[in-house]
Write an enzyme that holds these catalytic residues in place. Sequence first.
Site, mmCIF file in Angstrom:
data_model
loop_
_atom_site.group_PDB
_atom_site.id
_atom_site.type_symbol
_atom_site.label_atom_id
_atom_site.label_comp_id
_atom_site.label_asym_id
_atom_site.label_seq_id
_atom_site.Cartn_x
_atom_site.Cartn_y
_atom_site.Cartn_z
ATOM 1 N N ARG A 170 -6.924 -2.621 1.733
ATOM 2 C CA ARG A 170 -7.229 -1.203 1.972
ATOM 3 C C ARG A 170 -8.028 -0.598 0.822
ATOM 4 O O ARG A 170 -8.321 0.586 0.819
ATOM 5 C CB ARG A 170 -5.941 -0.412 2.180
ATOM 6 C CG ARG A 170 -4.910 -0.623 1.130
ATOM 7 C CD ARG A 170 -3.623 0.102 1.442
ATOM 8 N NE ARG A 170 -3.755 1.525 1.179
ATOM 9 C CZ ARG A 170 -2.740 2.375 1.139
ATOM 10 N NH1 ARG A 170 -1.531 1.948 1.361
ATOM 11 N NH2 ARG A 170 -2.926 3.640 0.891
ATOM 12 N N ARG A 174 -17.549 1.041 -1.458
ATOM 13 C CA ARG A 174 -18.648 1.721 -0.781
ATOM 14 C C ARG A 174 -19.958 1.462 -1.516
ATOM 15 O O ARG A 174 -20.057 1.713 -2.716
ATOM 16 C CB ARG A 174 -18.387 3.226 -0.706
ATOM 17 C CG ARG A 174 -17.052 3.505 -0.048
ATOM 18 C CD ARG A 174 -16.979 4.863 0.571
ATOM 19 N NE ARG A 174 -15.636 5.030 1.129
ATOM 20 C CZ ARG A 174 -14.646 5.666 0.534
ATOM 21 N NH1 ARG A 174 -14.847 6.235 -0.638
ATOM 22 N NH2 ARG A 174 -13.467 5.731 1.097
ATOM 23 N N ARG A 247 9.428 -1.576 -5.717
ATOM 24 C CA ARG A 247 9.028 -1.100 -7.035
ATOM 25 C C ARG A 247 9.395 0.374 -7.120
ATOM 26 O O ARG A 247 9.335 1.106 -6.132
ATOM 27 C CB ARG A 247 7.526 -1.275 -7.259
ATOM 28 C CG ARG A 247 7.087 -2.714 -7.326
ATOM 29 C CD ARG A 247 7.579 -3.408 -8.568
ATOM 30 N NE ARG A 247 6.847 -2.981 -9.756
ATOM 31 C CZ ARG A 247 7.166 -3.345 -10.996
ATOM 32 N NH1 ARG A 247 8.230 -4.082 -11.231
ATOM 33 N NH2 ARG A 247 6.441 -2.929 -12.016
ATOM 34 N N ARG A 279 -0.697 6.014 -13.994
ATOM 35 C CA ARG A 279 -1.539 7.175 -13.706
ATOM 36 C C ARG A 279 -1.084 8.357 -14.539
ATOM 37 O O ARG A 279 0.102 8.486 -14.865
ATOM 38 C CB ARG A 279 -1.437 7.569 -12.227
ATOM 39 C CG ARG A 279 -2.258 6.769 -11.276
ATOM 40 C CD ARG A 279 -2.144 7.299 -9.856
ATOM 41 N NE ARG A 279 -0.834 7.015 -9.290
ATOM 42 C CZ ARG A 279 -0.552 5.959 -8.541
ATOM 43 N NH1 ARG A 279 -1.498 5.085 -8.282
ATOM 44 N NH2 ARG A 279 0.654 5.785 -8.041
ATOM 45 N N GLU A 300 3.125 8.334 -14.686
ATOM 46 C CA GLU A 300 3.909 7.474 -13.798
ATOM 47 C C GLU A 300 4.132 6.106 -14.439
ATOM 48 O O GLU A 300 3.178 5.372 -14.702
ATOM 49 C CB GLU A 300 3.188 7.297 -12.464
ATOM 50 C CG GLU A 300 2.880 8.602 -11.746
ATOM 51 C CD GLU A 300 2.112 8.389 -10.452
ATOM 52 O OE1 GLU A 300 2.078 7.234 -9.964
ATOM 53 O OE2 GLU A 300 1.534 9.365 -9.950
ATOM 54 N N TYR A 349 5.023 0.647 3.748
ATOM 55 C CA TYR A 349 4.410 1.761 3.029
ATOM 56 C C TYR A 349 3.595 2.580 4.023
ATOM 57 O O TYR A 349 2.710 2.055 4.714
ATOM 58 C CB TYR A 349 3.502 1.270 1.895
ATOM 59 C CG TYR A 349 2.881 2.420 1.148
ATOM 60 C CD1 TYR A 349 3.587 3.066 0.152
ATOM 61 C CD2 TYR A 349 1.610 2.872 1.472
ATOM 62 C CE1 TYR A 349 3.044 4.147 -0.527
ATOM 63 C CE2 TYR A 349 1.047 3.952 0.809
ATOM 64 C CZ TYR A 349 1.773 4.580 -0.185
ATOM 65 O OH TYR A 349 1.226 5.662 -0.837
ATOM 66 N N ASP A 351 1.226 6.136 4.520
ATOM 67 C CA ASP A 351 0.603 7.366 4.055
ATOM 68 C C ASP A 351 1.234 8.533 4.800
ATOM 69 O O ASP A 351 1.873 8.361 5.848
ATOM 70 C CB ASP A 351 -0.908 7.333 4.301
ATOM 71 C CG ASP A 351 -1.632 6.420 3.328
ATOM 72 O OD1 ASP A 351 -1.184 6.310 2.173
ATOM 73 O OD2 ASP A 351 -2.648 5.813 3.735
#
Length: 370
Positions: A170, A174, A247, A279, A300, A349, A351
Amino acid sequence: MYDYLIVGSGLTGAVFSHEAKKRGKSVLVIDKRSHAGGNIYTENIINIQVHMYGAHIFHTNSKRVWDYMNDFAVFNRYTNSPIANYKGEIYSLPFSMYTFNKMWGVKTPEEAKAKIDEQRRMAGIKEPKNLEEQAISLVGIDIYERLIKEYTEKQWGRPCNELPAFIIKRLPVRFKYDNNYFDALYQGIPVDGFTKIIEKMLEGCEVRLNCDFCKNRNELQGIAENIIYTGQIDEYFDYSLGHLEYRTLRFEHEIMTDTDNFQGNAVVNWTDKSVPYMRSVEHKHFYLNLETKGTVISREFPSEWKRGDEPYYPVNNEKNNAIYESYRELARGKCPDIIFAGRLGEYKYYDMDTAALKALELSDKIFNQR
């Protein structure tokens, strides 16, 4: 006493609760945390809506989901354009012509593709067998080693060549000068935070916080005709078939009163292993032209999950998926009237838009509306 007991007040539970309430059903929602909203919970700190469990940017290609979410909030036009910091070098994310130009000095898509093809041949990759090979086949050796390898191993706690290839499929790549991370038709952040959305969805439902289903099973098991369970499926069965692996994340939030702009971007990925966190998020940049004194930074820190921690990322390798399938079979045979839903109930997982859509589709199926 109730038509539905909803275990978990995250987006999956909140959407289904709202749909059940619309149909005149009595609903009890419980959550073991001290607040509703699950991982999309936001809190007002120095007039900034802080994402307490990591950055959440709503994005979707589904008009149904986008229109549905906009019934509960006004969304801004925030576009997710994170950057990567590798030992002080700044790179644009997602991997686009900006990234390729910074890494190799190439200026055209043809030059970038040729460079990636060259590095793929150097690595001898034909059919990627793991995450490392998949990443190199997508973006080449240089980008993999600087921007993917150490970051991913921090996130998952495992070498990249031991992780399945699908994790990185995923990854947005580009061949154009476009730093919009999500190639989605609709994208934004609610201007008043995600918590307001959840509160509106749960209006008219009874909500009990600090209520752990597994610790109050005897009281709660027979309190409703139907149960929608969005917690961990293995915990529901007392880990009788083994522990599913996750995790987890630890968050450190820092209020800074001596600066109004600390890192100049909402999300920075720290991609080398010398930095212990994955992050850093500066929340005020999620909200366009927000004028407030001071700023809030969240960092994080990833680690392996253990009982008592909050599970974030399912480790969907062959071993864990087999354990999950065993739990699914156990659920079908032992408690066919309980629906296990959401990221933890289905060990996937999701979104936010997928979680919302699946909750809507579940309500469609149950209430025979479509």
